[in-house]
Design a protein around this motif. Sequence first.
Motif, short mmCIF file in Angstrom:
data_model
loop_
_atom_site.label_atom_id
_atom_site.label_comp_id
_atom_site.label_asym_id
_atom_site.label_seq_id
_atom_site.Cartn_x
_atom_site.Cartn_y
_atom_site.Cartn_z
N UNK A 821 0.84 -1.20 0.00
CA UNK A 821 0.00 0.00 0.00
C UNK A 821 0.87 1.25 0.00
N UNK A 822 0.43 2.22 -0.79
CA UNK A 822 1.04 3.55 -0.77
C UNK A 822 0.21 4.44 0.15
N UNK A 823 0.86 5.35 0.83
CA UNK A 823 0.18 6.22 1.78
C UNK A 823 -0.10 7.58 1.18
N UNK A 824 -1.24 8.23 1.56
CA UNK A 824 -1.51 9.59 1.06
C UNK A 824 -0.40 10.54 1.49
N UNK A 825 0.07 11.36 0.55
CA UNK A 825 1.17 12.27 0.88
C UNK A 825 0.86 13.73 0.55
N UNK A 826 0.02 13.98 -0.46
CA UNK A 826 -0.33 15.37 -0.82
C UNK A 826 -1.75 15.39 -1.35
N UNK A 830 -9.35 19.70 -7.42
CA UNK A 830 -10.16 18.88 -8.34
C UNK A 830 -10.06 17.40 -8.03
N UNK A 831 -9.97 17.05 -6.74
CA UNK A 831 -10.00 15.66 -6.33
C UNK A 831 -8.75 14.87 -6.66
N UNK A 832 -7.61 15.57 -6.85
CA UNK A 832 -6.36 14.85 -7.14
C UNK A 832 -5.53 14.74 -5.87
N UNK A 833 -4.86 13.58 -5.74
CA UNK A 833 -4.08 13.29 -4.55
C UNK A 833 -2.81 12.55 -4.95
N UNK A 834 -1.80 12.68 -4.11
CA UNK A 834 -0.56 11.94 -4.32
C UNK A 834 -0.42 10.89 -3.22
N UNK A 835 0.05 9.72 -3.61
CA UNK A 835 0.30 8.61 -2.67
C UNK A 835 1.73 8.14 -2.90
N UNK A 836 2.44 7.81 -1.86
CA UNK A 836 3.83 7.41 -2.02
C UNK A 836 4.21 6.31 -1.05
#
Length: 874
Positions: A821-826, A830-836
């Motif tokens: 699993x990648x964790x939420x980071x940013x 418009x509903x966009x998120x980064x996971x790392x």
Amino acid sequence: MCRACDLRTLGQVRAIRRFTVRTLLPVELGDLDELAHNLRWSWHAPTRDLFAEIDRDLFTQVGRDPVALLGALAPERLAALAGDEAFVQRVRETVEDLHHYLSAPRWYQQQSDDARGSLPTSIAYFSPEFGITSVLPQYSGGLGILAGDHLKSASDLGVPIVGVGLLYGAGYFKQSLTRDGWQVETYPVLDPDGLPLTLVREEDGTPAVVTVDLPGGRVLHAHVWSAAVGRVPLLMLDSNVPENDDAARRVTDRLYGGGGEYRLQQELLLGVGGVRALRLWSRLTGAPEPEVFHMNEGHAGFLGVERIRELVTEKGLGFDEALEAVRAATVFTTHTPVPAGIDRFEAKLVAQYFGGDRAVEGLPVERVLALGAEDHEGGDPLLFNMALMGLRLGGRANGVSLLHGAVSRGMFSGLWPGFDDAEVPISSITNGVHAPTWVDRRLVDVAARALSADEIATGNGWLREDGVSDRDLWELRRTLRAQLVEDARSRLRASWKQRGASPAELGWVDDVLSPDVLTIGFARRVPTYKRLTLMLRDPERLRSLLLDPDKPVQLVIAGKSHPADDQGKRLIQQLVRFTDEADVRHRIVFLPNYDIAMAKTLYPGCDVWLNNPLRPLEACGTSGMKAALNGGLNLSILDGWWDEWFDGENGWAIPTADGVEDPDRRDDLEASALYDLIENQVAARFYDRDDSGLPVHWLSMVRHTLATLGPKVQATRMVADYVQHLYVPAAAGGRSLNGSADFDGARELAAWKSKVRTGWAQVRVDHVESGGVGEVAKVGDTLHVKAYISLGELSPQDVEVQVVHGKVSEADELGSFTVAALEPSETFEAGRHAFSGDVRLDASGPFGYTVRVVPKHKGLSSIADVGLVANAAS
């Protein structure tokens, strides 16, 4: 001759009513009735001994049926027994032993305090057939025998199961042969009053009735009979009751007796009526309502529809909310890797039972039909598929061997598009068999004299040199073989008489088979994929094996074909015609009417158990397990359980011609391999004797089989696996969704799934970045992965973003892979998120990865539960 006499002679005078007059036992013998009506006697030898002591010859004549025995005793014999203080004392001791068995804590009750809190209080086990004993002929083959072993082992372990099935007026058919070897079916009518059953009654003494509404204003009524399978009650519904019209009375007349609407009504009664029978049973006995519902195959799938109806009409839930509540606590076991073995009905026929004048508010017919819809690629939109309904209603599903689990995941992968076959939520629990039922008593006695209880349970005692000697083990095997020879001759003589032979023609039967010849057994249902006649691909090669002057082989064969399967009947006829040939009939026999009674002599008496299905179409195949428990070695295609547990010393694996598309060519190749194995390895080893006349190497394989397979193939192991891996999680899932009076958990999960399904079209993997690895990646390096994900209206808490990684093929396909699993980071607009996250490179070789998004919720039973996934574009 008078007209009345003539009518009696011709059998024209018929009773208008039939019932059984039960024996009135003396007070001193009253406990015999309880002993006869608890089916524990079918696997408890001391109880059978007690009944045999009453009248051994009569006990044999009535098929070792305690109820029939008591009904056949003369008043004088009963009076004599009542006056025999020693016998009366034995009755008291035996019933006290039964009471201790029924009430004392067993494995389930002895779990730790923490474990007991998670155990379900009651489990309902639905099956269309149950094979408990030949006295209660409510089974056709492996599915029913497995169900019977499941209940018996649950009883031995103290698992609080209640079985649910149908009571068939004629059971399955009895098989006989014509003179030219064609299978003939007969359906003797069973009298429930003469069976070890008790009619469930209301408090006022009237028969308890379950009803199921039918189209056109008709009502299907059913009485409920209970059988005591040790500690486990088995409820069986019977439609042959006065309240029904003629058509409704016939719904339970035969097991697998028809198709179409007849079969549909049977399965409606099993599923819908079965749930209602459980509610009735709980009301009348105070038994707890089941927390977990287990469907043994798709035949009982309508139980889920009935439970949804209960929640919709009685608790005010919506359809989706009720579906989640039902799924969480439902287990579905699939038993067939053959699509033709699945019940499928015309969808418009099913609609007649849930729509129109049968419609229930809150239970739309289109939603019911969607449960069984073949809406996947290659499906037929006009059909309703019972296995698909089972999978959609079962929050947890399993196959019955490791290989069958894998085959099932591929077979049903269309229900979970976008997921790899390995992730399809169908696990596996390998079947087992109930040892006290299937192990010959002589083997039990030999083991008990030489080995400790722990050595028998673990199997280790069979490897102890000072335990059971080779001489004793070999003499035991010969005794079991001789027992089979005697039984086979008796059955063969009776069969030939039915085929029209006169006693003067049957002198040769006295020389059929030998207790000193290598004996191979084969007994199966006879669909084509089990290949009954593979052994006949080269008749002359088979003949040479049978008649070898130094290393002869003998074959004992049995099996039934479905009444409507003419192709299967032709296979039986082909085999029978070969067994009839004068030069080989003393070495190969076909015994009609394969059932539990025959099996109890057949399995122990065979040195080798043969199984040659078309791989991988055997789901499990437990007959070889029963043979192994008796010291038999297996000779089998690597399919079902044998693929899992063959180790090179417990028998032989028949090589398969995988990849050969011509079926005739494949059969030729595999039959040739079979002949070679029998001649060059099996027979050679059986007849390889030391100076004292013992086959030492053979006996070492027998010991190894008893020691290693013995513990594995136990149904107690199987049931414990069901408890740990399926029943406990299903109970926990059910409690989490159904624990509050308002079913808050089910309502919340249904709302969340609706939200996710509505918003999933906006979910995508926009971009993936990676770093942390130099130009040349080395074992031990860490790969940093960052993925940019669009979630639309969903939140990061609604999903799990995963990096899927592992070795790749030249086509960049991931074979065996790992998920991290990648964790939420940013968070962006418009509903966009980064996971790392990071992935450690632990192995050398070609490596690849991808990123995907799946729904995430604590109420999901698997990552594929919702059937949604968004994969990164390649």
